[in-house]
Design an enzyme around this catalytic site. Structure first.
Site, PDB file in Angstrom:
ATOM      1  N   ASN A  70       0.938  -1.108  -0.003  1.00 31.50           N
ATOM      2  CA  ASN A  70      -0.057  -0.048   0.081  1.00 31.50           C
ATOM      3  C   ASN A  70       0.834   1.105  -0.101  1.00 31.50           C
ATOM      4  O   ASN A  70       2.033   1.330   0.519  1.00 31.50           O
ATOM      5  CB  ASN A  70      -0.970  -0.075   1.071  1.00 31.50           C
ATOM      6  N   LEU A  74      -0.571   8.659   3.524  1.00 31.02           N
ATOM      7  CA  LEU A  74      -0.745   9.265   4.927  1.00 31.02           C
ATOM      8  C   LEU A  74      -1.802  10.301   4.927  1.00 31.02           C
ATOM      9  O   LEU A  74      -1.989  11.314   5.321  1.00 31.02           O
ATOM     10  CB  LEU A  74       0.502   9.897   5.565  1.00 31.02           C
ATOM     11  N   ASN A 126       5.592   7.745  13.905  1.00 32.96           N
ATOM     12  CA  ASN A 126       5.980   7.107  12.561  1.00 32.96           C
ATOM     13  C   ASN A 126       6.973   7.756  11.744  1.00 32.96           C
ATOM     14  O   ASN A 126       6.996   8.838  11.249  1.00 32.96           O
ATOM     15  CB  ASN A 126       4.533   7.064  11.558  1.00 32.96           C
ATOM     16  N   CYS A 129       7.421   5.478   7.546  1.00 30.88           N
ATOM     17  CA  CYS A 129       6.579   5.071   6.215  1.00 30.88           C
ATOM     18  C   CYS A 129       7.604   5.108   5.148  1.00 30.88           C
ATOM     19  O   CYS A 129       8.406   6.163   4.908  1.00 30.88           O
ATOM     20  CB  CYS A 129       5.588   6.305   6.190  1.00 30.88           C
ATOM     21  N   GLY A 243       3.145  -9.056   9.947  1.00 28.42           N
ATOM     22  CA  GLY A 243       2.702 -10.527   9.259  1.00 28.42           C
ATOM     23  C   GLY A 243       2.196 -11.461  10.238  1.00 28.42           C
ATOM     24  O   GLY A 243       2.182 -12.652  10.100  1.00 28.42           O
TER      25      GLY A 243
HETATM   26  C1  DHB Z   1       1.540   4.422   4.542  1.00 28.87           C
HETATM   27  C2  DHB Z   1       2.097   4.765   5.825  1.00 28.87           C
HETATM   28  C3  DHB Z   1       3.055   3.929   6.456  1.00 28.87           C
HETATM   29  O1  DHB Z   1       3.564   3.965   7.544  1.00 28.87           O
HETATM   30  C4  DHB Z   1       3.188   2.517   5.713  1.00 28.87           C
HETATM   31  O2  DHB Z   1       3.949   1.652   6.370  1.00 28.87           O
HETATM   32  C5  DHB Z   1       2.675   2.321   4.464  1.00 28.87           C
HETATM   33  C6  DHB Z   1       1.817   3.236   3.816  1.00 28.87           C
HETATM   34  C7  DHB Z   1       0.697   5.401   3.772  1.00 28.87           C
HETATM   35  O3  DHB Z   1      -0.121   6.050   4.477  1.00 28.87           O
HETATM   36  O4  DHB Z   1       0.736   5.554   2.793  1.00 28.87           O
END
Ligand code: DHB
Length: 304
Positions: A70, A74, A126, A129, A243
């Site tokens: 994905n 954010l 976070n 990402c 997982g």
């Molecule tokens: C998104 C944010 C994340 O921390 C991640 O691991 C994967 C996708 C996002 O919002 O795109």
């Protein structure tokens, strides 16, 4: 609530060691509350920042072998819009962990302060990402920048600060140590693995953003290795993520060093019943193997 399954992480009391991972079921008070009612010991919200963000165009999610890929970008309403949702969520009486992101240490600190004022029991940063420019893993891959963010948030709030690390680094022990030294109260390992998928007939990358984060069973052995490595590098508790689908997965993470586990993709693939099935499985295992409680399991594999 002291029993075989209860545990404590950075002062947060959990009825059992399962948590909802960030990003799954978003930030709606009612949907997050339904996860607690289904048996999760705590929930983590989708990451929120200072300002609203619309996220990336579709497609944002692709199912791949053994996982999900994905790149949502954010999307979130901005932390200040979470106030009403938080009120609803707090009535469930279990720890609410608010996931936050930012572009600078100051911005992280502001978001954390707002989350704390709303009643967040802890923050999960976070910094991992895999595809947001100047935020996310660009911070979490750089031990110095990571430390600045953790220090700024620690100064701004007196709630536990959990740092979610990226596996997309040469040595996760370095970033774990930097986070701990800067004051992190716990480490979550791991966020998604940077990945991509291409459709062969059209030749096009499947995600609009091309790159995304891979989650689900495909990344479990990477996550177990990271938890094992982080556990032997720091003294703060480790929360395992990546997982976990069945109770055996949860046990494996705890043997590697996780004090609790986060479940995300399994909720998307199945439903919220995974929390009770995993908790029941952990309980039977403890009894069958003669462990007094879940805390005795943590890091057991390091004895070999
Ligand atoms: C998104 C944010 C994340 O921390 C991640 O691991 C994967 C996708 C996002 O919002 O795109």
């Amino acid at each position: 609530m002291d029993n075989r399954l209860s545990t404590e992480i950075a002062g947060l009391k959990l009825a059992n060691p399962t948590m909802l991972a960030s990003g799954i079921l978003g930030y709606t008070g009612l949907s997050l509350k339904s996860v607690l009612e289904a048996g999760a010991g705590a929930v983590v919200t989708k990451s929120m920042g200072l300002e609203p963000r619309t996220g990336y165009p579709n497609p944002t999610v692709v199912q791949v072998d053994c996982g999900l890929l994905n790149a949502m970008g954010l999307p979130n309403p901005g932390i200040s819009h979470f106030k009403e949702e938080m009120k609803q969520l707090k009535t469930a009486g279990a720890p609410t962990i608010v996931s936050i992101y930012g572009y600078t240490p100051e911005e992280f600190a502001k978001v954390a302060k707002t989350a704390a004022e709303m009643g967040a029991d802890a923050m999960e940063l976070n910094v991992s990402c895999p595809h947001i420019k100047k935020a996310g893993a660009e911070i979490g891959c750089d031990p110095r920048l990571l430390a600045e963010v953790v220090e700024a948030v620690k100064k701004a709030v007196d709630k536990p600060v959990i740092v979610k690390l990226t596996p997309n680094v040469a040595n996760i022990r370095e970033t774990a140590e930097a986070a701990e030294k800067a004051g992190a109260d716990a480490i979550t390992a791991i966020n998604t693995v940077k990945a991509m998928s291409i459709e062969v007939e059209t030749g096009r990358p499947l995600l609009a953003n091309k790159f995304g984060g891979l989650s689900g069973p495909a990344i479990k052995p990477i996550a177990v290795r990271c938890v094992y490595d982080v556990y032997r590098s720091v003294d703060v508790p480790v929360i395992g993520c990546g997982g976990i689908t069945g109770w055996q997965d949860a046990i494996e993470f705890m043997l590697a060093g996780a004090s609790a586990v986060q479940i995300g993709t399994a909720v998307a693939f199945k439903d919220v019943s995974v929390f009770s099935s995993i908790t029941e499985g952990i309980d039977s295992y403890l009894q069958r193997k003669g462990f007094k409680n879940v805390k005795e399991l943590v890091g057991h594999a390091h004895k070999f």
